[in-house]
Write an enzyme that holds these catalytic residues in place. Structure first.
Site, PDB file in Angstrom:
ATOM      1  N   TYR A  66      47.061  42.631  36.597  1.00 16.60           N
ATOM      2  CA  TYR A  66      46.759  41.890  36.187  1.00 16.60           C
ATOM      3  C   TYR A  66      44.878  42.239  36.353  1.00 16.60           C
ATOM      4  O   TYR A  66      44.608  42.571  37.267  1.00 16.60           O
ATOM      5  CB  TYR A  66      46.340  40.383  35.801  1.00 16.60           C
ATOM      6  CG  TYR A  66      45.573  40.186  34.985  1.00 16.60           C
ATOM      7  CD1 TYR A  66      44.818  39.519  34.209  1.00 16.60           C
ATOM      8  CD2 TYR A  66      44.405  39.310  36.291  1.00 16.60           C
ATOM      9  CE1 TYR A  66      44.161  38.522  33.502  1.00 16.60           C
ATOM     10  CE2 TYR A  66      43.309  38.069  36.550  1.00 16.60           C
ATOM     11  CZ  TYR A  66      43.276  38.145  34.806  1.00 16.60           C
ATOM     12  OH  TYR A  66      42.257  37.226  33.853  1.00 16.60           O
ATOM     13  N   ASP A  94      42.771  48.175  42.663  1.00 15.41           N
ATOM     14  CA  ASP A  94      42.293  46.851  41.638  1.00 15.41           C
ATOM     15  C   ASP A  94      42.825  45.737  43.174  1.00 15.41           C
ATOM     16  O   ASP A  94      44.319  45.478  42.954  1.00 15.41           O
ATOM     17  CB  ASP A  94      42.688  46.785  41.013  1.00 15.41           C
ATOM     18  CG  ASP A  94      42.017  44.555  41.010  1.00 15.41           C
ATOM     19  OD1 ASP A  94      41.342  44.142  41.603  1.00 15.41           O
ATOM     20  OD2 ASP A  94      42.329  44.077  39.424  1.00 15.41           O
ATOM     21  N   LYS A 124      39.088  37.383  45.546  1.00 16.82           N
ATOM     22  CA  LYS A 124      39.834  36.391  46.947  1.00 16.82           C
ATOM     23  C   LYS A 124      39.449  35.830  48.081  1.00 16.82           C
ATOM     24  O   LYS A 124      38.654  35.187  48.598  1.00 16.82           O
ATOM     25  CB  LYS A 124      41.218  37.301  46.299  1.00 16.82           C
ATOM     26  CG  LYS A 124      41.319  36.904  44.735  1.00 16.82           C
ATOM     27  CD  LYS A 124      42.697  36.361  44.051  1.00 16.82           C
ATOM     28  CE  LYS A 124      43.214  36.342  43.065  1.00 16.82           C
ATOM     29  NZ  LYS A 124      43.463  35.440  41.880  1.00 16.82           N
TER      30      LYS A 124
HETATM   31  N1  PLP Z   1      42.328  41.789  39.881  1.00 21.75           N
HETATM   32  C1  PLP Z   1      43.042  41.794  39.938  1.00 21.75           C
HETATM   33  C2  PLP Z   1      44.467  42.358  40.968  1.00 21.75           C
HETATM   34  C3  PLP Z   1      43.211  39.810  39.763  1.00 21.75           C
HETATM   35  O1  PLP Z   1      44.380  39.480  40.460  1.00 21.75           O
HETATM   36  C4  PLP Z   1      42.729  38.565  39.215  1.00 21.75           C
HETATM   37  C5  PLP Z   1      42.845  37.398  39.530  1.00 21.75           C
HETATM   38  O2  PLP Z   1      43.772  36.674  39.779  1.00 21.75           O
HETATM   39  C6  PLP Z   1      41.469  39.927  39.048  1.00 21.75           C
HETATM   40  C7  PLP Z   1      41.159  40.968  38.807  1.00 21.75           C
HETATM   41  C8  PLP Z   1      40.347  38.813  38.194  1.00 21.75           C
HETATM   42  O3  PLP Z   1      39.749  38.410  38.998  1.00 21.75           O
HETATM   43  P1  PLP Z   1      38.275  36.298  38.467  1.00 21.75           P
HETATM   44  O4  PLP Z   1      39.887  36.233  38.415  1.00 21.75           O
HETATM   45  O5  PLP Z   1      38.466  36.257  39.929  1.00 21.75           O
HETATM   46  O6  PLP Z   1      38.270  37.473  38.062  1.00 21.75           O
END
Ligand code: PLP
Length: 422
Positions: free
Chosen positions: A146, A241, A269
């Protein structure tokens, strides 16, 4: 005892009339475990209390950011002190410089960092940069990873090993989805086929080096390195990511732990310690394409907000001592020792991130998560709540430990997980 939730019931009933699904983000609605979401009122350390005063040990921790637990004194102090001087300026601020120094120290050899607000935004910017840098169009991603909710990332695989994506959400146009190639995690033939077919058009490969959004899907470092090699050979950028994994296992990212050297990294996070801060970072030749240094546009009213950055700086300053990691590893190892080989599930853990999988063997690809395992989780979830244990309300979500959890809490979690289904 946690369990009765009349205030939550009443709030949710009203919320459902005013807000789509009653929530600000989908999984919070308890759709995959049933029942009414608990409305949380207060948190301290590893403990949270709902609107009815029921107490829970928190293993969701705001979906990962609260690595030092709720209301950590150093973080609170930094936030309140900064807020007293003003909530926002929309100007340059000394906190940006301080956080940039910390992030670039941890993620050397990255040379530049841009701060944004959400992980979604950080990923959008990384993808735009990759396309600008390579002058190519396609993005390769993996099913089960994700990367936030931008259009091109909300795609699922078509049929076949390496396929152009199809929209996984209404409102994503076929054209946007078709710019994403989707491959199953861990598939050597999948990545080889993708690069053989589309290699000269792939701008970037994006992945969670430790996929943690579809359970915790451990990848073989040899496969990750083979992927990096293929990307390099074809001229595509590698984007790690690390929105979940950045600063989670040490004062660095997970990529380094598995021998990856990404061209771009996205963070979120933990970086904001509970307030909204995200980042994209990498080499100067790529990052300096961002406006105003370069011609790739990105901007944000709330980017680099001083109060949010203060929370991030205070959190990273604590983490930099190494002590919280040491403590969390001890807690994680204790939990694992109590669960290994016991009960009806496979227990997957990396440091302070864990996933109880209610099947015999933990899968490493999203496609292999069994429906039965999901049902086993669902069947137990409300018993855990009744015992005062708050796990994220979905079988696909991982659990987090903080440096504020106590041994007795972790023991209670082990006991609850081992309890047979009624
Ligand atoms: N990338 C990863 C690996 C994530 O786990 C998340 C959210 O859980 C995101 C991107 C998106 O982050 P946000 O919810 O702050 O937009």
């Amino acid at each position: 005892m946690a369990g009765s939730s009349s205030a939550s019931d009443a709030l949710f009933a009203t919320a459902c009339k005013r807000m789509p699904g009653g929530v600000s983000s989908p999984v919070r609605a308890f759709g995959s475990v049933g029942g009414t979401p608990r409305y949380m009122a207060r948190g301290m350390g590893a403990q949270i209390w709902d609107e009815d005063g029921n107490a829970y040990t928190d293993y969701c921790l705001a979906w990962g950011p609260l690595i030092l637990g709720h209301a950590h004194p150093a973080v609170l102090e930094a936030v309140t002190k900064t807020a007293r001087d003003g909530l926002a300026f929309g100007t340059c601020h000394r906190m940006e410089v301080a956080l940039a120094e910390l992030v670039l120290e941890a993620f050397a050899p990255a040379e530049r960092v841009r701060f944004l607000v959400t992980g979604t935004e950080a990923v959008m910017t990384a993808l735009r940069l990759a396309r600008a840098h390579t002058k190519r169009r396609l993005i390769l991603k993996f099913s089960g990873c994700y990367h936030g909710h931008s259009d091109g990332m909300l795609v699922k695989a078509g049929s076949g090993v390496a396929t152009l994506g199809i929209g996984d959400s209404e409102g994503v146009s076929a054209a946007q989805a078709a710019e994403t190639i989707v491959v199953p995690l861990g598939s050597q033939s999948g990545i080889e086929e993708a690069f053989a077919r589309y290699g000269t058009e792939i701008a970037a490969v994006i992945l969670e080096p430790l996929p943690a959004n579809n359970g915790l899907l451990l990848q073989d470092p040899a496969w990750l390195q083979a992927l990096q090699k293929l990307a390099r050979a074809s001229g595509a950028l590698l984007i790690c990511d690390e929105v979940i994994t950045g600063f989670r296992f040490g004062f660095h990212g997970y990529a380094r732990m598995v021998g990856l050297a990404p061209d771009l990294t996205t963070l979120g996070k933990v970086l904001g310690g509970g307030l909204p801060v995200s980042a994209v970072l990498g080499r100067a030749e790529i990052l300096d394409r961002l406006a105003p240094a370069g011609k790739t546009y990105q901007a944000g009213t709330m980017s680099g907000n001083p109060v949010a950055l203060a929370a991030g700086i205070a959190t990273l300053t604590e983490l930099r001592t190494g002590e919280p990691y040491h403590r969390m590893e001890g807690l994680g190892a204790r939990l694992e020792a109590k669960l290994r080989g016991e009960g009806a599930f496979a227990f997957v853990r990396v440091g302070s991130v864990f996933w109880p999988y209610f099947g015999k063997r933990a899968p490493t690809r999203a496609e292999d998560v069994s429906e039965l395992a999901v049902q086993e989780f669902q069947a137990r979830y409300h018993r855990w709540l009744d015992r005062g244990i708050y796990l994220s309300p979905s079988a696909w979500e991982v659990g987090f430990l903080s440096s504020m959890h106590q041994e007795s809490q972790v023991d209670a979690l082990a006991e609850a997980l081992l309890e047979p289904r009624r």
